[in-house]
Design a protein around this motif. Structure first.
Motif, PDB file in Angstrom:
ATOM      1  N   THR A  15      -0.676  -0.053   6.137  1.00 52.21           N
ATOM      2  CA  THR A  15      -0.231   0.452   4.835  1.00 52.21           C
ATOM      3  C   THR A  15      -1.406   0.811   3.903  1.00 52.21           C
ATOM      4  O   THR A  15      -1.433   1.930   3.378  1.00 52.21           O
ATOM      5  CB  THR A  15       0.745  -0.545   4.175  1.00 52.21           C
ATOM      6  N   ASP A  33       8.197   0.732   6.291  1.00 49.27           N
ATOM      7  CA  ASP A  33       7.962  -0.675   5.955  1.00 49.27           C
ATOM      8  C   ASP A  33       8.352  -0.910   4.507  1.00 49.27           C
ATOM      9  O   ASP A  33       8.327   0.006   3.704  1.00 49.27           O
ATOM     10  CB  ASP A  33       6.460  -0.998   6.043  1.00 49.27           C
ATOM     11  N   ASP A  60       3.404   5.864   7.891  1.00 49.82           N
ATOM     12  CA  ASP A  60       3.006   4.463   8.075  1.00 49.82           C
ATOM     13  C   ASP A  60       4.130   3.773   8.839  1.00 49.82           C
ATOM     14  O   ASP A  60       5.183   3.500   8.273  1.00 49.82           O
ATOM     15  CB  ASP A  60       2.793   3.867   6.669  1.00 49.82           C
TER      16      ASP A  60
END
Ligand SMILES: Nc1ncnc2c1ncn2[C@@H]1O[C@H](COP(=O)(O)OP(=O)(O)OP(=O)(O)O)[C@@H](O)[C@H]1O
Ligand SMILES: [Mg+2]
Length: 186
Positions: A15, A33, A60
């Motif tokens: 991230t 996420d 991501d």
């Protein structure tokens, strides 16, 4: 340009790295996420369980299980796989590479959170034993990534803030810079 940052292993830096690269490249950022990216990168970042394919975007990804990940990995111009130096992380990374390389050969391995000189080579040797022709990059352990997520500044922006930050983040910024140049050139 579509860039995916992926590893099924958590805590390897996906991230913060995806955010920084997206901001420095001026790209969109999509993540499946739970993270703070939408608040620190307004208008440009989106958290979604089913990511869409869009041009000039960094993705991501925590793994393949969620729908929509596979098609994006297939069309990615580059797939960046961060790994930390611990054994478990290396194992998960080898599995991740095995799964992805059957449909995308533009893989870049990023060894993160290295603490001493030998860490990078050790991880590189362990992973290279399973594969040929992988390209490796390093990002040493640094508070810069935590600061980046907390302030919403990319690594380049943090580095440029003050003479003190230029000094504190010199090494990790140089390493990050070579990664950034690679993707700028893609
Ligand atoms: N060189 C580095 N590269 C990346 N992260 C680093 C580095 N040095 C320290 N860190 C820290 O390591 C942590 C890794 O980030 P994070 O836990 O968000 O990874 P992740 O792969 O996105 O995890 P998850 O799968 O849980 O979403 C952060 O707290 C970050 O500040
Ligand atoms: Mg994450």
């Amino acid at each position: 340009m579509i860039l995916s940052v992926i590893n099924k292993k958590g805590g390897v830096g996906k991230t913060p790295i995806a955010f920084s690269l997206a901001k420095d490249l001026g790209y969109y950022l999509q993540s499946n996420d739970n993270s703070v990216i939408e608040s620190i990168y307004p208008e440009m970042a989106k958290i979604s369980s089913t990511p869409e394919i869009i041009e000039n975007c960094v993705y991501d990804f925590g793994g393949f299980v969620t729908s929509g990940v596979l098609p994006i990995l297939k069309v990615s111009d580059a797939v960046l796989i961060p790994t930390s130096t611990d054994y478990n992380s290396i194992l998960r990374t080898v599995e991740t590479i095995e799964e992805i390389q059957t449909f995308n050969s533009r893989l870049f391995i990023l060894v993160t959170k290295t603490e001493k000189e030998s860490d990078f080579q050790t991880v590189k040797d362990a992973i290279s034993a399973h594969f040929e022709n992988l390209e490796f990059f390093e990002l040493r352990l640094s508070k810069a990534f935590k600061n980046s997520i907390e302030t919403g500044l990319s690594l380049s922006e943090l580095y440029d803030e003050t003479p003190l930050s230029r000094c504190a983040y010199k090494t990790v910024y140089q390493q990050y810079r070579s990664l950034l140049e690679l993707f700028k050139g893609e």
